[in-house]
Structure formats: structure tokens, C-alpha cells
Design a protein around this motif. Structure first.
Motif, PDB file in Angstrom:
ATOM      1  N   GLU A   1       0.606  22.820 -22.159  1.00  0.00           N
ATOM      2  CA  GLU A   1       0.077  23.416 -20.932  1.00  0.00           C
ATOM      3  C   GLU A   1       0.735  22.813 -19.699  1.00  0.00           C
ATOM      4  O   GLU A   1       1.092  23.533 -18.743  1.00  0.00           O
ATOM      5  CB  GLU A   1      -1.437  23.201 -20.881  1.00  0.00           C
ATOM      6  CG  GLU A   1      -2.122  23.831 -19.683  1.00  0.00           C
ATOM      7  CD  GLU A   1      -2.014  25.339 -19.687  1.00  0.00           C
ATOM      8  OE1 GLU A   1      -2.071  25.931 -18.588  1.00  0.00           O
ATOM      9  OE2 GLU A   1      -1.849  25.931 -20.781  1.00  0.00           O
TER      10      GLU A   1
ATOM     11  N   ARG B   1       4.172  24.291 -19.406  1.00  0.00           N
ATOM     12  CA  ARG B   1       4.133  25.650 -18.873  1.00  0.00           C
ATOM     13  C   ARG B   1       3.936  25.635 -17.363  1.00  0.00           C
ATOM     14  O   ARG B   1       4.572  26.389 -16.620  1.00  0.00           O
ATOM     15  CB  ARG B   1       3.031  26.451 -19.564  1.00  0.00           C
ATOM     16  CG  ARG B   1       3.399  26.922 -20.975  1.00  0.00           C
ATOM     17  CD  ARG B   1       2.444  27.995 -21.457  1.00  0.00           C
ATOM     18  NE  ARG B   1       1.105  27.463 -21.648  1.00  0.00           N
ATOM     19  CZ  ARG B   1       0.653  26.989 -22.793  1.00  0.00           C
ATOM     20  NH1 ARG B   1       1.470  26.950 -23.855  1.00  0.00           N
ATOM     21  NH2 ARG B   1      -0.579  26.527 -22.901  1.00  0.00           N
ATOM     22  N   GLN B   2       3.022  24.769 -16.908  1.00  0.00           N
ATOM     23  CA  GLN B   2       2.805  24.684 -15.467  1.00  0.00           C
ATOM     24  C   GLN B   2       4.054  24.187 -14.743  1.00  0.00           C
ATOM     25  O   GLN B   2       4.406  24.689 -13.663  1.00  0.00           O
ATOM     26  CB  GLN B   2       1.629  23.761 -15.182  1.00  0.00           C
ATOM     27  CG  GLN B   2       0.286  24.318 -15.640  1.00  0.00           C
ATOM     28  CD  GLN B   2      -0.844  23.359 -15.379  1.00  0.00           C
ATOM     29  OE1 GLN B   2      -0.630  22.265 -14.861  1.00  0.00           O
ATOM     30  NE2 GLN B   2      -2.063  23.773 -15.734  1.00  0.00           N
TER      31      GLN B   2
ATOM     32  N   LYS C   1       6.526  27.044 -14.583  1.00  0.00           N
ATOM     33  CA  LYS C   1       6.127  28.011 -13.554  1.00  0.00           C
ATOM     34  C   LYS C   1       6.492  27.501 -12.173  1.00  0.00           C
ATOM     35  O   LYS C   1       6.992  28.252 -11.306  1.00  0.00           O
ATOM     36  CB  LYS C   1       4.634  28.276 -13.657  1.00  0.00           C
ATOM     37  CG  LYS C   1       4.229  29.122 -14.851  1.00  0.00           C
ATOM     38  CD  LYS C   1       2.735  29.365 -14.848  1.00  0.00           C
ATOM     39  CE  LYS C   1       2.324  30.208 -16.048  1.00  0.00           C
ATOM     40  NZ  LYS C   1       0.850  30.448 -16.062  1.00  0.00           N
TER      41      LYS C   1
END
Length: 300
Positions: free
Chosen positions: A265, A268-269, A272
Motif C-alpha cells: 500500500e 502504491r501511494q 501515485k
């Protein structure tokens, strides 16, 4: 058994031979259990040495050395357990016979023969104290699978059969002789030293033989179930330990999966954020865009 410690029954407390209490610390109970077999061998040797001394088949020096060894071993056992237990005063109070044995055994150290009677009585008490640790073990064995009840019923059956055969058969003179015959019969040993002579006695012997086969089978089955249950308990303990290990591994895997999920997670952040920064870097600033538009208007 767990562990087999000295008996804490009423008899043991009344005799001052209660031993280490079951609620004591594990180290004291462990050492009390470790000392059971050496003390049992000491008790057996005392019986043998006593018999040999009565028969005159043992040298007095060897007998005295064995008494000294047993006294010092008993002293070491008492001091060790007193040091290991948490409640020393309670232990000594429940085992006051240890102090009596040690004090009365002091004449052994300097070979005082004037207290021969006391020393003979002391040997009896000492043998009893040495055999006491096995009482809890025997009780644990007899309590499992109604083995004690089976043995008691067998003893009553043999006693009644021996008494009855002594009444109905003239070849058996006393109940004790009848009990011996019944015991030999039900165990299928058959020494043949005592044999019923009357038809009634032989008929009863036939019934006793048939019942004895069943009784012996019941005792054999009880002992077999006891030993099998001991092995089964060992297997169950191992399975329980393996299940605990599997549960620990499963919980670690769950924590590892959670950690991996959190890492993914976070990645992914981060990705992004990096894509957003790239897009911001590719787009021209708003002021530059306005100047381009003004230049186009002037040219036109």
C-alpha cells in the motif's frame, strides 16, 4: 506423572513424611522426583543389608559403612530440598521425621553400640521414609482405569474362594491354605501342593478355574489399557505441542501478510505521488501559457 512426589496424604503428614508439597516451585518438585529412585534403591539395600546382618553373612564394617552412606544421603536429600522449597518452615514442619531420623542417626557416626535397639527401630522408620516417595506413584497407577478397584475385587474374590474351599473340602485344612490354593488356581500356575480331594471341592475348583481365566484376562486388560493410555498421553502431548507450533507459525504468517500488505500500500501511494509529480512537471506554467497566447494574438 506428572510427577510422582512423596505422598502428601494424611498418613504421610501424620508420620512426618509428607515430602515436597504439590504447590511448591517446579524446581523443588523436580529434584524431589529425581531423588525418588535413588532413595528406593537405598531402601532395598537396607532391607538386604539388614537380612544379611541377621544371618551373619555381611561384615560389620561393610554394614556400618552402608549405614553411614545412607545417613549422609538422607542428610543431603533433606538439606537440598529444604534449600529449594519456598516455604522452608512448612516443609520442615510437614517432614519432622527427617529431623528425628538425622538426630537419632548421629550415633552411627561414632559407632555407638549402646543404642542398638534405637538404631534397629530407626532402620524401620528410615525404610518407610525411603519407600514413601513411591506411594504417590502407586496411587496414580491404581487410580487410572479403575485398576485399584479391579485388584481389590480380585483380592476379595481370592480370599472368599480360599475360605469357602477350606470349609467344603477336607484336604484343605485352613483358610490361609485355601487362599494360597485359590491364588495359585486363578493365576493358572498350578503348583499342585494343595489339591481338593472331594467331588464338591473339585466342582468348585472347576468353577474357580473358569472364573480365574476371566479374572486374569480382566487384570491383563487393565494393565494393557494403563500402558496404552500412557503412550496415548505422550502422543497427545506431542500433538498438542505440534498444534501450538502450527498456531504460532500461522500467527506469524498472518502478521507477515499484514506487513506485506502495508508495504504494498505504501508503494502504491508512493507510485501515485511520483506519477502526479511527473504530470505536474510536464504541464507548462499558467503564466507561460498566457504569454504564448498573447504572442499569437500579436502576430495575427
Amino acid at each position: 506423572m506428572a510427577s510422582a512426589l512423596k505422598s502428601t496424604s494424611f498418613l504421610g503428614r501424620w508420620l512426618g513424611l509428607a515430602g515436597v508439597s504439590a504447590d511448591e516451585n517446579p524446581r523443588a518438585r523436580l529434584w524431589a522426583q529425581r531423588l525418588e529412585w535413588p532413595m528406593l534403591f537405598m531402601a532395598l539395600w537396607m532391607l538386604i543389608a539388614w537380612y544379611l546382618s541377621l544371618m551373619g553373612d555381611i561384615h560389620q564394617l561393610l554394614h556400618r559403612l552402608s549405614d553411614l552412606l545412607i545417613w549422609f544421603f538422607f542428610l543431603a536429600e533433606t538439606l537440598l530440598l529444604t534449600f529449594l522449597v519456598d516455604r522452608r518452615r512448612v516443609y520442615l514442619k510437614r517432614n519432622w521425621m527427617n529431623i528425628v531420623i538425622l538426630v537419632l542417626g548421629l550415633p552411627i557416626l561414632w559407632g555407638d553400640s549402646s543404642m542398638a535397639i534405637v538404631l534397629r527401630m530407626l532402620r524401620v522408620v528410615l525404610i518407610l521414609s525411603l519407600l514413601m516417595p513411591m506411594s504417590s506413584t502407586i496411587h496414580a497407577i491404581l487410580a487410572r482405569n479403575n485398576l485399584g478397584t479391579t485388584l481389590l475385587i480380585s483380592a476379595i474374590f481370592v480370599g472368599l474362594s480360599g475360605t469357602f474351599i477350606s470349609v467344603i473340602d477336607p484336604a484343605i485344612d485352613s483358610p490361609w491354605e485355601g487362599i494360597w490354593w485359590a491364588l495359585v488356581t486363578v493365576t493358572t500356575v498350578g503348583y499342585g501342593d494343595v489339591v481338593p480331594s472331594s467331588a464338591t471341592g473339585k466342582f468348585f475348583a472347576t468353577i474357580l478355574i473358569l472364573l480365574g481365566i476371566g479374572l486374569l484376562s480382566l487384570l491383563t486388560a487393565s494393565f494393557s489399557v494403563f500402558f496404552l493410555s500412557q503412550e496415548e498421553e505422550g502422543v497427545i502431548d506431542k500433538e498438542a505441542e505440534l498444534l501450538k507450533r502450527v498456531d504460532r507459525v500461522a500467527s506469524r504468517l498472518d502478521r507477515l501478510e499484514d506487513s506485506i500488505a502495508r508495504v504494498l500500500e505504501c508503494q502504491r501511494q508512493i507510485l501515485k505521488q511520483q506519477e502526479a509529480q511527473k504530470q505536474d512537471a510536464c504541464e507548462p506554467p499558467e503564466s507561460d501559457a498566457k504569454m504564448v497566447d498573447v504572442t499569437k494574438d500579436q502576430r495575427s
